[in-house]
Design an enzyme around this catalytic site. Structure first.
Site, PDB file in Angstrom:
ATOM      1  N   ASN A  62       0.834  -1.210   0.000  1.00 42.91           N
ATOM      2  CA  ASN A  62       0.000   0.000   0.000  1.00 42.91           C
ATOM      3  C   ASN A  62       0.860   1.248   0.000  1.00 42.91           C
ATOM      4  O   ASN A  62       1.915   1.307   0.635  1.00 42.91           O
ATOM      5  CB  ASN A  62      -1.014  -0.014   1.154  1.00 42.91           C
ATOM      6  N   GLU A  64       0.446   5.279   0.582  1.00 49.68           N
ATOM      7  CA  GLU A  64      -0.470   6.304   1.091  1.00 49.68           C
ATOM      8  C   GLU A  64      -0.072   7.701   0.617  1.00 49.68           C
ATOM      9  O   GLU A  64       0.987   7.908   0.029  1.00 49.68           O
ATOM     10  CB  GLU A  64      -0.517   6.212   2.622  1.00 49.68           C
ATOM     11  N   CYS A  73      -4.265   0.759  -2.234  1.00 48.08           N
ATOM     12  CA  CYS A  73      -4.073  -0.503  -1.497  1.00 48.08           C
ATOM     13  C   CYS A  73      -3.016  -1.373  -2.180  1.00 48.08           C
ATOM     14  O   CYS A  73      -2.769  -1.250  -3.390  1.00 48.08           O
ATOM     15  CB  CYS A  73      -5.372  -1.291  -1.467  1.00 48.08           C
ATOM     16  N   GLU A  75      -3.200  -4.569  -2.880  1.00 42.33           N
ATOM     17  CA  GLU A  75      -3.764  -5.499  -3.868  1.00 42.33           C
ATOM     18  C   GLU A  75      -3.872  -4.840  -5.235  1.00 42.33           C
ATOM     19  O   GLU A  75      -3.559  -5.433  -6.270  1.00 42.33           O
ATOM     20  CB  GLU A  75      -5.161  -5.963  -3.433  1.00 42.33           C
ATOM     21  N   CYS A 112     -10.144  -5.241   0.910  1.00 42.22           N
ATOM     22  CA  CYS A 112     -11.262  -4.298   1.041  1.00 42.22           C
ATOM     23  C   CYS A 112     -12.197  -4.428  -0.166  1.00 42.22           C
ATOM     24  O   CYS A 112     -11.871  -5.068  -1.174  1.00 42.22           O
ATOM     25  CB  CYS A 112     -10.737  -2.866   1.171  1.00 42.22           C
ATOM     26  N   CYS A 115     -10.822  -3.331  -3.577  1.00 35.45           N
ATOM     27  CA  CYS A 115      -9.861  -4.298  -4.133  1.00 35.45           C
ATOM     28  C   CYS A 115     -10.579  -5.543  -4.639  1.00 35.45           C
ATOM     29  O   CYS A 115     -10.195  -6.122  -5.658  1.00 35.45           O
ATOM     30  CB  CYS A 115      -8.813  -4.665  -3.088  1.00 35.45           C
TER      31      CYS A 115
HETATM   32  N1  THU Z   1      -5.228  -1.377   2.665  1.00 34.37           N
HETATM   33  C1  THU Z   1      -4.735  -2.229   1.723  1.00 34.37           C
HETATM   34  O1  THU Z   1      -3.605  -2.067   1.246  1.00 34.37           O
HETATM   35  N2  THU Z   1      -5.520  -3.257   1.337  1.00 34.37           N
HETATM   36  C2  THU Z   1      -6.774  -3.506   1.801  1.00 34.37           C
HETATM   37  O2  THU Z   1      -7.451  -4.380   1.307  1.00 34.37           O
HETATM   38  C3  THU Z   1      -7.281  -2.740   2.936  1.00 34.37           C
HETATM   39  C4  THU Z   1      -6.535  -1.498   3.266  1.00 34.37           C
HETATM   40  C5  THU Z   1      -4.405  -0.228   3.059  1.00 34.37           C
HETATM   41  C6  THU Z   1      -4.950   1.102   2.607  1.00 34.37           C
HETATM   42  C7  THU Z   1      -4.358   2.041   3.635  1.00 34.37           C
HETATM   43  O3  THU Z   1      -3.050   2.400   3.204  1.00 34.37           O
HETATM   44  C8  THU Z   1      -4.241   1.184   4.886  1.00 34.37           C
HETATM   45  O4  THU Z   1      -4.323  -0.158   4.460  1.00 34.37           O
HETATM   46  C9  THU Z   1      -5.325   1.454   5.919  1.00 34.37           C
HETATM   47  O5  THU Z   1      -6.577   1.386   5.372  1.00 34.37           O
END
Ligand code: THU
Length: 160
Positions: A62, A64, A73, A75, A112, A115
């Protein structure tokens, strides 16, 4: 009116060491990739590793952003890269792992909703199920034989 019941079945492994060797290998790539996450805001690092039918492994973590919705994310970072770099390859398996700096992440962390929608697009495009394994930093690992199990009543190209 009638009621419709939709069921999904998953496998639950007791831990990393119970996984088949090839999946341990893929999950290990996800674990290593997780450390490359750029997650200064959530402190929640996620790693994804994708095995393609050309034997390549594509990874993502991920990423940010101070403008929160601009982040991505793990994925989707991984699957969009796989699509960009190997557009004709089929995605066979995905391994996912997440680790929080704020608490012990010992339960399986599923992808999530956004994704799931993105992975679903590729599963439908390639007309072949994608196996998905997900875990926290430690503990049980859940296996889904297909993304479809994780996204009942999904929206897809057939509606367009
Ligand atoms: N995140 C992911 O990388 N994948 C997911 O399926 C859920 C959330 C990341 C996004 C963000 O950077 C952090 O986790 C918190 O939500």
């Amino acid at each position: 009116m009638k009621e419709v019941k939709i069921e999904s079945t998953f496998k639950v492994y007791e831990g990393f060491s119970e996984l088949p060797d090839d999946i341990q290998h893929l999950m290990q790539s996800a674990i290593e990739t997780r450390e490359n996450a750029y997650a200064p805001y959530s402190k929640f690092k996620v790693g994804a590793a994708i095995l393609l039918d050309n034997n390549e492994v594509v990874v993502g973590s991920n990423q940010e952003n101070a403008s929160y919705p601009s982040g991505l994310c793990a994925e989707r970072t991984a699957i969009y890269y796989a699509g960009a770099k190997y557009p004709t390859a089929k995605i066979l398996k995905m391994a996912l792992t997440a680790s929080s700096q704020n608490q012990i992440t010992d339960s399986p962390i599923p992808p999530c909703g956004a994704c799931r929608q993105a992975i679903s697009e590729y599963e439908i495009k390639q007309d072949k199920p994608i196996e998905i394994y997900f875990m926290g930093a430690t503990g049980k690992v859940v296996k889904s034989n297909s993304l479809a199990n994780l996204l009942p009543l999904g929206f897809d190209r057939s509606f367009l």
